[in-house]
Motif scaffolding. Structure first.
Motif, short mmCIF file in Angstrom:
data_model
loop_
_atom_site.label_atom_id
_atom_site.label_comp_id
_atom_site.label_asym_id
_atom_site.label_seq_id
_atom_site.Cartn_x
_atom_site.Cartn_y
_atom_site.Cartn_z
N GLY A 186 55.07 16.44 46.79
CA GLY A 186 56.00 16.98 47.78
C GLY A 186 55.22 17.71 48.86
O GLY A 186 54.10 18.18 48.64
N LEU A 187 55.82 17.82 50.03
CA LEU A 187 55.09 18.36 51.18
C LEU A 187 54.65 19.81 50.99
O LEU A 187 53.53 20.18 51.34
N SER B 26 50.71 14.64 60.82
CA SER B 26 50.39 16.00 61.26
C SER B 26 49.41 16.67 60.32
O SER B 26 48.43 17.30 60.77
N LEU B 27 49.62 16.51 59.01
CA LEU B 27 48.70 17.10 58.04
C LEU B 27 47.33 16.43 58.09
O LEU B 27 46.30 17.10 58.00
N ALA B 28 47.32 15.10 58.24
CA ALA B 28 46.05 14.39 58.33
C ALA B 28 45.24 14.87 59.52
O ALA B 28 44.02 15.06 59.44
N SER B 29 45.92 15.07 60.64
CA SER B 29 45.24 15.56 61.84
C SER B 29 44.71 16.98 61.62
O SER B 29 43.58 17.30 62.00
N ARG B 30 45.52 17.83 60.99
CA ARG B 30 45.12 19.23 60.78
C ARG B 30 43.87 19.33 59.91
O ARG B 30 43.00 20.17 60.14
N TYR B 31 43.77 18.44 58.90
CA TYR B 31 42.66 18.52 57.96
C TYR B 31 41.61 17.43 58.18
O TYR B 31 40.74 17.22 57.34
N GLY C 12 35.97 16.86 48.77
CA GLY C 12 35.49 15.61 49.34
C GLY C 12 36.57 14.61 49.69
O GLY C 12 36.26 13.45 50.02
N LEU C 13 37.84 14.98 49.65
CA LEU C 13 38.92 14.09 50.06
C LEU C 13 38.76 13.73 51.53
O LEU C 13 38.53 14.59 52.36
N VAL C 14 38.90 12.42 51.85
CA VAL C 14 38.71 11.99 53.24
C VAL C 14 39.96 11.36 53.85
O VAL C 14 39.99 11.07 55.04
N GLY C 15 41.00 11.11 53.02
CA GLY C 15 42.16 10.42 53.56
C GLY C 15 43.45 10.80 52.88
O GLY C 15 43.47 11.38 51.80
N LEU C 16 44.56 10.42 53.54
CA LEU C 16 45.91 10.70 53.07
C LEU C 16 46.73 9.43 53.23
O LEU C 16 46.80 8.86 54.33
N GLU C 17 47.33 8.94 52.14
CA GLU C 17 48.13 7.72 52.20
C GLU C 17 49.45 8.03 52.94
O GLU C 17 50.42 8.49 52.34
N THR C 18 49.46 7.73 54.21
CA THR C 18 50.55 8.10 55.11
C THR C 18 51.61 7.02 55.22
O THR C 18 52.81 7.32 55.31
N TYR C 19 51.18 5.76 55.22
CA TYR C 19 52.09 4.62 55.39
C TYR C 19 52.30 3.99 54.01
O TYR C 19 51.57 3.09 53.61
N ALA D 196 55.24 13.72 59.32
CA ALA D 196 54.79 14.94 58.64
C ALA D 196 53.38 14.75 58.08
O ALA D 196 52.53 15.65 58.18
N LEU D 197 53.12 13.57 57.51
CA LEU D 197 51.79 13.32 56.94
C LEU D 197 50.74 13.12 58.02
O LEU D 197 49.59 13.53 57.85
#
Length: 294
Positions: free
Chosen positions: A196-197, A232-237, A211-218, A229-230
């Motif tokens: 959850g967000l 935005s988070l991907a851009s922030r981090y 070491g996380l490099v990505g977020l499964e957004t789609y 929302a994702l």
């Protein structure tokens, strides 16, 4: 806009219903140009999938999906562009797979204790490879105890059900470190589905530090609001927004193979980062002791 990319798929090397070759053939029929095979705790299908992809003209990404446990829930971490042949990495995966087999056997035992007559041998036959819960579910369907795979999860083998058995437990950070130990790229899978967000925003700083490099957004059924929302988070981090369907086969997840649009930029960014790591000595990883399970 037609989709040509799926970065989250499974085969019979873990808990998918199709062999790696069959999966790639279906990918070609779906019009895919890029596919990642991300089996649970296993890279056993990668060689076959890579050979099929080469024959079919599909760009193939060697991957994996690791399950990680958190308080009262779990999250999954995807790994891409793995140097999967590394002996230390394969030794750890074997330990995790062996634990998965014991888990499947225990589920069958618990079902038998409930008067549900399915056999471990039949579950192994249905799996034709590594056993996962979908194969136990298929045995339950075949024996007439349920009408669908989702019903089997809801009634018997989902969390909180009579035959649910916990797995060998990694923390999310440990899953990221394990992927890094093979010079892979760690991406958090379906991050809204679990946890959850609100919870995700609390976890991301620590996962990025690990070491996380990505977020499964789609992902699968995510809405445009979820994607925004994702993103935005991907851009922030400074995380790469990736995507895929989590395809296991019909009746397991609602999204068909290739049924979620993934921007080509996701693949380009992953490829560039993977190229920057290739040939370098990765950080070592030591598997923690298994959790004593009742």
């Amino acid at each position: 806009m037609a989709n040509t990319i799926d970065l989250h798929t499974h085969s019979t090397a873990s808990d998918g219903l199709y062999s790696p070759t069959d999966l790639l053939q279906q990918a070609q029929q779906a019009g895919l140009k890029v596919l990642a095979l991300t089996d649970h705790d296993s890279t056993e299908g990668i060689v076959e999938a890579s050979e099929a992809a080469q024959r079919l003209g599909i760009e193939f990404i060697p991957g994996i999906e690791l399950n990680a446990d958190v308080d009262r829930s779990e999250i999954h971490v995807l790994g891409y562009y793995l140097e999967y042949q590394r002996p230390e990495f394969q030794s750890i995966l074997k330990t995790l797979r062996d634990a998965r087999v014991r888990r499947g056997q225990r589920m069958v035992e618990l079902l038998n204790e409930e008067g549900i007559n399915i056999s471990w041998d039949r579950v192994r036959e249905l799996a034709q490879g590594a056993v996962g819960r979908p194969h136990v579910a298929k045995a339950l369907m075949e024996a007439g105890y349920v009408q669908s795979i989702p019903e089997a999860f809801d009634k018997y083998i989902g969390k909180g059900c009579p035959a649910y058995v916990p797995r060998y437990k990694l923390t999310p950070e440990e899953a990221v470190h394990l992927i890094n130990s093979a010079n892979g790229l760690a991406v958090m899978a379906h991050p809204i589905t679990v946890p959850g967000l609100d919870e995700l925003q609390r976890w991301l700083p620590g996962l990025q530090k690990a070491g996380l490099v990505g977020l499964e957004t789609y992902y699968g059924p995510y809405t445009h609001k979820d994607e925004d929302a994702l993103l935005s988070l991907a851009s922030r981090y400074n995380l790469i927004p990736t995507g895929g369907t989590d395809f296991h086969g019909p009746g397991i997840h609602p999204t068909p193979l290739g049924g979620r649009f993934v921007p080509p930029e996701a693949v380009e960014r992953l490829k560039a980062l993977a190229a920057s790591r290739r040939g370098k000595t990765p950080p070592a990883f030591e598997l923690p002791a298994p959790v004593e399970e009742k």
